[in-house]
Write an enzyme that holds these catalytic residues in place. Structure first.
Site: not given
Length: 662
Positions: A14-15, A42-44, A49-50, A301, A410
């Site tokens: 991922g990232l 990948s889940h990234s 949202g940003g 959140r 994140s």
């Protein structure tokens, strides 16, 4: 025995993993990435949202800087974060986002002149400055003082991941797909790589490396409903735990996102509320201002998730065959805005709900979303206890987020931590300290151990069904280790999970005995490890007798800084243990730039530590003295809590903004 040697092994594509890989390659070191799926899957890519970075380009972001971003992050963490790490992060985030722009991420941009936005359910006209035209813009997100979340429509993770993957190919990073790390190779407190299993052929391969990086994401799938991808099962945390040496931090810190669609749990981005969407109950009543009159739908959140749950408990939820839910109303944003800036949300609603969010309300309720816990690391990303093992992104407890993560921090963490950890790893590789001394017989020993475990699962008779055990684990976590927690439920969860772990030692693989391309076999060995991860969460939550961030104990509603201003550290030193070992790491108030205070939500239910007032007075006195001496904000900050000396040299410079030249 098949052995592949490399300077750096990165587990996870991922990232975070790709950013580490490109970073070490740019420093002249070899890197191999092993990934369950092709990196672009990948889940990234699910992040909508940003990415938070204090650019202060947009009108509503004016006045933003590292100090404001730092304050928001620490408050959001409920003072559970490592403040030095948070400082390093907010300092490097603007650098990371501009780097990504250079690599091809098509960030949404400021357009000069008037534009209409919705703030607190009212249409407002704001005027963007001419000099900001064409710069990266931002939207509002929960728990922030400024509009700081940079985005590309609502496909931010997708755009970032594709650009990052392209960069990895440009740097000729070696990527091995459909491979799963199932054990870490280690000797005398040093990690030397991993044993991996080819998911297609079943072949075991040893990857031997000077440095190993775990970037496998979170562990949301220990819950029955999660916004996480199916592959987010906590295997990175689990195999680190199984070394008996590496430790995990704050595993009980689990974030629930307020707006996952019912029933499947797919996320609708916080950008919906950031852009002006509203939360409504069964009567169509907007209830959040009653609970949080200041931030309303854009409280942090963890706060919004609890308020929604409280409201449903009062009988204000919408009844359905899938349980109670509430409504997310984005119809006020208009079709043009939705189709341009929330197009993924629109497609999710059309494909999974059969509704048009431009005219229909979206059924939502809080759902497991993010894991603040993970492999406990130093600020360099290296494990505190297992040399040569690094971790970053959601797999790690770095500890940027403490007990609650701000939205947008994140994906920002993945690339910021990735770019810094790549430098720390490269520095390590440039020294004789990284030289490897491990006998091939030791590597073969780890290979045989994993082979024997797999054979036992395939040849066992009259054993347990892994699917039954896993479903029960998921139900326990959802019902008893959820948004609201209490001692009775948590004790029951711990006891039952321990029993499931004992039963999992006798798993039999049903349906297929194939050693290759066998989902039943994969589920069997993953279930054993998922139960261990679940136990670390449940036990940590049971022992932590306070409420902090996303960890909310109904029987201990106060945040207790006097007893619990500390991180939960979990290990599994003996493979025969049926429960993890738990210890604690104190968070030192005397080194804090921002001493513990009130987050600003609901009533202040804090038991303050006696050192808090002492540190507050010290910070206040020092700040006043430095201001009178004419020091700027950078000099004041450095005097209160130095951090720049910990940064890689290339990232130490100040960030430039409109009206703030450096």
């Amino acid at each position: 025995m098949k052995v592949i040697y490399t300077d750096v092994l990165i587990i996870g594509g991922g990232l975070a993993g790709l950013r580490v890989a490109t970073g070490v390659k740019e420093r002249g070191h070899n890197a191999v990435v092993i990934s369950l799926v092709p990196p672009k899957r990948s889940h990234s890519s699910a992040a909508q949202g940003g990415m938070q970075a204090s650019l202060a380009n947009a009108k509503m972001g004016e006045g933003d800087n590292e100090d404001v971003h730092f304050s928001d992050t620490i408050k959001g963490s409920d003072w559970g974060a490592d403040q030095e790490v948070a400082r390093m992060f907010v300092h490097c985030a603007p650098k990371a986002i501009r780097e990504l722009a250079n690599w091809g991420v098509p960030w949404s941009r400021v357009q000069k002149g008037d534009r209409k936005v919705i703030i607190n359910a009212e249409t407002v006209t704001i005027t963007e400055k001419d000099e900001a035209h064409g710069l990266i813009t931002a939207r509002d997100f929960g728990g922030t003082k400024k509009w700081r979340t940079c985005y590309t429509s609502d496909g931010t993770g997708h755009s970032m991941l594709y650009a990052m993957d392209n960069k990895a190919h440009k740097e000729k990073v070696e990527i091995h797909e459909r491979l799963e790390a199932i054990s870490l190779i280690h000797e005398d407190g040093r990690c030397y790589g991993a044993v991996a299993r080819n998911l297609m052929s079943g072949e075991l391969v040893a990857y031997v490396s000077k440095a190993t990086t775990m970037a496998t994401g979170g562990y949301g799938r220990i819950y029955s409903v999660s916004t996480n991808a199916i592959i987010c099962q906590g295997m990175g945390q689990a195999i680190a735990l199984e070394t008996g040496i590496a430790t995990l931090g704050n595993m009980e810190a689990i974030q629930f996102h307020p707006t996952a669609i019912v029933p499947v749990g797919i996320l609708t981005t916080e950008g919906c509320r950031g852009d002006g969407g509203l939360l409504l109950d069964k009567d169509g009543y907007r209830f959040m201002p009653d609970y949080e009159p200041d931030k309303k739908e854009l409280a942090s959140r963890d706060v919004v998730s609890r308020r929604m749950t409280e409201h449903m408990r009062k009988g204000k939820g919408v009844k359905s065959k899938y349980g109670d839910h509430l409504w997310l109303d984005i119809t006020n944003l208009g079709r043009e805005h939705i189709e341009k800036n929330l197009r993924e949300v629109k497609e999710i609603c059309e494909n999974f709900l059969g509704i048009d969010p431009a005219v229909d309300w979206i059924p939502v309720r809080p759902t497991q979303h993010y894991s603040m816990g993970g492999i406990r690391t130093k600020y360099t990303g290296e494990s505190q206890t297992l040399k040569g093992l690094y971790s970053c992104g959601e797999a790690a407890c770095w500890d940027l987020h403490g007990f609650n993560r701000l939205g947008g921090n994140s994906v920002s963490e993945t690339v910021v931590a990735g770019m810094m950890v790549a430098e720390y790893i490269s520095d390590f590789l440039d020294t004789p300290e990284s030289d490897m001394v491990i006998h091939s017989s030791k590597v073969e020993c780890f290979m045989k151990q994993e082979y024997d475990k797999l054979e036992k699962l395939l040849t066992n008779k009259n054993g347990e069904d892994a699917y039954v055990l896993r479903r029960r684990m998921e139900t326990i976590m959802m019902d008893k280790v959820g948004i609201f927690r209490n001692g009775k439920d948590l004790k029951e969860a711990v006891d039952e999970l321990e029993e499931l772990l004992k039963r999992s030692k006798n798993i039999e693989v049903f349906r297929s005995k194939s050693r290759a391309a066998n989902p039943a076999l994969v589920n069997a060995y993953r279930t054993q490890r998922m139960i261990k991860v679940a136990l670390t969460c449940a036990l940590g939550a049971y022992l932590r007798q306070e409420s902090r961030g996303a960890h909310s104990r109904e029987d201990f509603p106060e945040r207790d800084d006097e007893r619990w201003l500390k991180r939960t550290i979990t290990s599994w030193p003996d493979a025969n243990q049926t429960m993890p070992s738990v210890s604690y790491e104190d968070i030192n108030i005397s080194k804090m730039e921002m001493p513990p205070g009130f987050r600003g939500y609901g009533k202040d239910l804090t038991k303050h530590h006696p050192m808090t007032k002492v540190r507050e007075n010290s910070v206040e006195k020092a700040t006043k003295m430095l201001q009178e001496a004419g020091k700027d904000r950078f000099e004041i900050q450095e005097a209160l809590m130095p951090f720049r000396d910990k940064l890689p040299k290339k990232y130490r410079g100040n960030n430039e903004r409109l009206g703030e030249n450096v």
